[in-house]
Design an enzyme around this catalytic site. Sequence first.
Site, PDB file in Angstrom:
ATOM      1  N   CYS A 391       0.820  -1.206   0.000  1.00  0.00           N
ATOM      2  CA  CYS A 391       0.000   0.000   0.000  1.00  0.00           C
ATOM      3  C   CYS A 391       0.859   1.264   0.000  1.00  0.00           C
ATOM      4  CB  CYS A 391      -0.902   0.031   1.230  1.00  0.00           C
ATOM      5  SG  CYS A 391      -2.193  -1.213   1.271  1.00  0.00           S
ATOM      6  N   MET A 392       2.001   1.218   0.673  1.00  0.00           N
ATOM      7  CA  MET A 392       2.840   2.404   0.846  1.00  0.00           C
ATOM      8  C   MET A 392       3.802   2.638  -0.310  1.00  0.00           C
ATOM      9  SD  MET A 392       3.791   2.381   4.916  1.00  0.00           S
ATOM     10  CE  MET A 392       4.755   0.861   4.820  1.00  0.00           C
TER      11      MET A 392
END
Length: 409
Positions: A391-392
């Site tokens: 996600c990051m």
Amino acid sequence: MVTHYVDSEVGRLSTVLLHRPGRELARLTPRNNDDLLFDAIPWVGRAQEEHDAFAAALRARGVEVLYVAELLAETLAVPAARAELTEIILADRRLGDTLSRRVSDHLAYLDPTGLADILIAGLARHELRTSWDRPGGLVHTLMDEHDFVIDPLPNLLFTRDSSVWVRDHAAVTSLAMRARRRETTLLDTIYRHHPRFGGTRFAYEPGLEPLEGGDLLLLGPGVIAIGVGERTTPAGAERLARRVFAAGLAHTILVVPIAQERATMHLDTVCTMVDVDAVLMYPAIADTLVAYTVIAGPDGEPQVDGPAPFLRAAADAMDIDTLRVIDTGLDPVTAEREQWDDGNNTLAIAARLCVAYERNIETNAQLERAGIEVIRIPGSELGSGRGGPRCMSCPIVRSPLALPAGSAG
């Protein structure tokens, strides 16, 4: 101009886009964290330390790390880019005419770095530059001093959602939640105006049907899985399918319905790739997840077939015998706990090499038993927004994937 290219989840990662958390996280309070989509109030200093450890782990493996804030500041040095973003901010109908003029005055005073900070961290009423002879008007008067004139973007941390590269095209997504929509505006401006991204072609744009990067898995060259659920709609999946088919970026789209729940907000919360033929998957859904196979018909219209079991449909589309599954945890309780803590959300630096949160002990052990090297990073504070290493991170350059023997290519 740098060539940017991504055709899989596991090709050797060369360049990645991250956002180091900053003042926007300090804006979170018990009063607003739900609206800003966080489950807890993070310890900002520790979150920054954890993120720095993530970036350091990537650099140690030869990955170039780019930061959104730095790219945005450089982009805002371009007058056209600055004018576009300022106009978008001032178009917020909540401001009214008088306050909009005051905000315009405030932003005009800032250098590119200061303006980038405001566009990410937001601006509270008490921070707005005003004077007795130029007050903020009725809207300003009725606001609490800590209300936001410009909302912060704490979820910008999760750079995967706002843009995805599909081969040499950028797909700047259309985020479903109001609290996140300006994120794609910033990324769209960077890709269109920053010198590094000159000539970028686009597979998707903000303002189209809801589509988020966490729901896109590039299973292999020409094969894309799209989760539809809480954030990505079937209409968004269809729009992307039309666009990638028209541009020759993919030959098969697998549309995968997922539960519309916080714990499974994106496809990558339950499934990520760790090898050219292996996925890490939440066992509670491994046998029930289905896919609709979409291909371009002779007239260019998407043709839909299915549903079929996801694992079977994926293997067929990838032209491999089977898609291996590595489970999250061994028992149901551990699996559920580690899925909630983003145990499935790994970032592959290369085939059989991934980054994962250290807290998911059993899942990481499962990966290593399957021959996957795991780089463990801390994530006690970063995970408060419900997102893991994948996600990051927004991969911008990966080596083209070497296809398995016997594949169609």
